[in-house]
Design an enzyme around this catalytic site. Structure first.
Site, short mmCIF file in Angstrom:
data_model
loop_
_atom_site.label_atom_id
_atom_site.label_comp_id
_atom_site.label_asym_id
_atom_site.label_seq_id
_atom_site.Cartn_x
_atom_site.Cartn_y
_atom_site.Cartn_z
N TRP A 274 0.67 -1.20 0.07
CA TRP A 274 -0.11 0.01 -0.02
C TRP A 274 0.88 1.30 0.06
O TRP A 274 0.47 2.34 -0.31
CB TRP A 274 -0.84 0.08 1.08
CG TRP A 274 -0.25 -0.24 2.65
CD1 TRP A 274 -0.07 -1.21 3.10
CD2 TRP A 274 0.64 0.83 3.34
NE1 TRP A 274 0.72 -1.09 4.12
CE2 TRP A 274 1.20 0.27 4.21
CE3 TRP A 274 0.76 2.11 3.06
CZ2 TRP A 274 2.12 0.79 5.24
CZ3 TRP A 274 1.54 3.06 4.02
CH2 TRP A 274 2.18 2.28 5.20
N LYS B 202 -2.42 -9.12 -6.98
CA LYS B 202 -2.97 -9.37 -5.69
C LYS B 202 -2.32 -7.84 -5.07
O LYS B 202 -1.19 -7.87 -4.55
CB LYS B 202 -2.65 -10.24 -4.76
CG LYS B 202 -3.32 -10.43 -3.65
CD LYS B 202 -2.32 -10.94 -2.43
CE LYS B 202 -2.80 -10.99 -0.98
NZ LYS B 202 -2.63 -9.44 -0.60
N SER C 186 -4.93 -5.00 0.60
CA SER C 186 -6.49 -4.90 0.98
C SER C 186 -6.53 -3.35 1.46
O SER C 186 -7.64 -3.16 1.67
CB SER C 186 -6.89 -5.72 1.96
OG SER C 186 -6.81 -7.06 1.65
N SER D 198 6.80 -6.84 3.79
CA SER D 198 7.48 -7.28 5.08
C SER D 198 8.48 -8.15 5.10
O SER D 198 8.30 -9.20 4.14
CB SER D 198 6.82 -7.31 6.18
OG SER D 198 5.89 -8.46 6.27
N GLU E 67 11.18 -8.21 -2.59
CA GLU E 67 11.76 -6.84 -2.00
C GLU E 67 10.93 -6.54 -0.65
O GLU E 67 9.94 -6.12 -0.45
CB GLU E 67 11.30 -5.71 -2.78
CG GLU E 67 11.86 -4.21 -2.63
CD GLU E 67 11.20 -3.09 -3.25
OE1 GLU E 67 11.08 -1.85 -2.83
OE2 GLU E 67 10.92 -3.27 -4.42
N CYS F 288 10.35 1.83 1.86
CA CYS F 288 11.56 0.83 2.24
C CYS F 288 12.69 1.03 2.07
O CYS F 288 13.84 0.71 2.70
CB CYS F 288 11.10 -0.48 1.27
SG CYS F 288 11.08 0.07 -0.41
#
Length: 461
Positions: free
Chosen positions: A133, A157, A160, A210, A231, A265
């Site tokens: 996200w 995918k 959410s 994560s 990643e 990140c």
């Protein structure tokens, strides 16, 4: 029976989206459609595949305002900054399109009389892209564009938290006229995602998220002989040398630490400064940080929005409180940011000094608006501390001496080394990492390599 989910806006806690996870019948249908479409898509001339993907990018760029509003609503980035994601998406996509012919060209070894020999890159089949996200378009486009251009079909995918991003991608590729089944989106629960990974439904997985999520993906694929690009997290360091332009370094590192509320990140999470310029750097860093305006991300004058959810903000608050209890000094008065309140997603930026590597804030990914700053005596100490991490995504060196930076860069355990910049992806260069940051490559000509397999042709003529 499928499950439902909803999206809560970080700005005000209001529910802005209701969705439904795909049931097994829908998952099976999507997988079958992808498999059925793959043969025809791989045989489509490269120029035509590129043209259709380019048309989808054109559609997304034309809908930049819708994209910006979606980003701001779903993950809280200030509306004045959200359009920048469209510029980044376009830069990466256009570059990957431009280099496709080179990246996918046959490799021909030295001629051998009586033989025709070459290596050809062929698509893997169906690629599952699992996108996060925090940069919902940028992270997804890194894999989607080269996967499709190379002749793969794609299942997306998305997180959410950002289902509307997936829907915008779907609309773009539909408008571009991709054949049915070539690009599809699936809203999946964690349980159904794991089941999908255990089957032979997909031929490659591109995951951004994560470390824990990456471990789950790799474990699910452990019994299958397919590739995955992971990643994962980062705890990216910066080193400000004695000869650095202190004002320039401070300005850019503040942005590198706090843009997107630190939810990047490759954001700057720890800074090492030569002791001779330490005081000046810290003073300038604090001064610039104080200029941030934390508030509702839909307001035009806000340049620091909420974190994605209150639990994420509470995690960072816990790191800060623990560090202070262990002797760290917090230099930012949270009262100067009245929108910052416990129990909400709104969190003031924080600068910590008197920190060390025994503190979680210096060794555990924060993914929020906090940074620790330590003085160092020399280059050797800086390199030792930069490498003292389980992560290795990017590192930056701030100096006027390019030769010294290159020598130091060779010693730093990381995927990318910057000099005098940070928190940026150059699509001409490989985006990769070491240690717990994961493995695999996106972007550059090498980004096509992991989304294809090599076939050797050896003909006696």
């Amino acid at each position: 029976m499928s499950q439902t989910f909803s999206v809560t806006a970080p700005a005000d806690g209001q529910v802005i989206y209701h969705g439904q996870y795909a049931d097994q019948a829908a998952i099976n249908a999507a997988v079958a459609a992808a498999k059925a479409a793959q043969s025809g898509w791989r045989q489509t001339p490269l120029a035509e595949r590129k043209a259709k993907v380019a048309a989808a990018i054109d559609w997304l760029v034309a809908h930049r305002d819708d994209i910006a509003r979606t980003i701001t609503a779903s993950m809280g980035r200030p509306i004045g900054q959200s359009p920048g994601e469209v510029r980044g998406l376009e830069e990466r996509a256009r570059h990957m399109l431009a280099i496709a012919d080179e990246a996918l060209a046959d490799v021909v070894p030295a001629a051998q009389p009586g033989f025709k020999r070459f290596l050809r890159r062929e698509p893997l089949g169906t690629v599952l892209v699992m996108a996060p996200w925090n940069y919902p378009f940028l992270t997804a486009v890194n894999a989607i564009v080269p996967a499709l251009v190379a002749g793969n079909t794609v299942l997306l995918k998305h997180s959410s938290q950002t289902p509307q991003v997936a829907e915008l991608f779907q609309a773009a590729f539909a408008a571009a006229g991709l054949p049915a089944g070539v690009f599809q989106i699936l809203f999946l629960s964690h349980a159904d995602t794991e089941v999908l990974l255990h089957t032979d439904a997909v031929d490659f997985v591109a995951f951004t998220g994560s470390v824990g999520g990456g471990q789950q993906v790799q474990a699910a694929l452990s019994q299958r002989f397919i590739g995955c690009g992971l990643e994962l997290g980062g705890k990216d360091p910066a080193y400000v040398r004695a000869d650095a332009d202190v004002a320039n370094a401070a300005e850019n590192l503040v942005d590198g630490a706090f843009f997107n509320s630190g939810q990047s990140c490759c954001g700057i999470e720890r800074i090492y400064v030569h002791q001779s310029v330490y005081d000046a750097f810290v003073a300038e860093f604090v001064r610039i940080t104080g200029q941030y305006r934390l508030g509702n991300p839909t307001d035009a004058d806000t340049n620091l929005g909420p974190m994605v959810r209150s639990s994420a903000a509470d995690f960072v608050r816990g790191q800060i409180a623990e560090a202070v209890a262990q002797g760290a000094t917090a230099l930012i008065d949270e009262a100067a940011f009245p929108a910052s309140r416990p129990g909400t997603a709104y969190l003031a930026p924080q600068v910590l000094v008197n920190v060390n590597h025994s503190m979680r804030v210096m060794n555990e990914e924060s993914f929020g608006p906090v940074v620790g700053i330590m003085p160092v005596a020399d280059d050797a100490e800086a390199v030792r501390l930069m490498n003292d991490s389980r992560y290795g995504l990017t590192a930056s060196i701030w100096t006027r001496d390019a030769a010294a930076a290159e020598a130091l860069a060779a010693q730093i355990e990381t995927g990318t080394v910057f000099m005098n910049r940070c928190d940026y992806l150059d699509p001409a260069l490989a985006w990769t990492g070491v240690k717990d940051t994961g493995h695999g490559i996106s972007l550059s000509v090498l980004g096509y390599a992991q989304l294809t397999r090599v076939k050797s042709y050896h003909f006696r003529t």
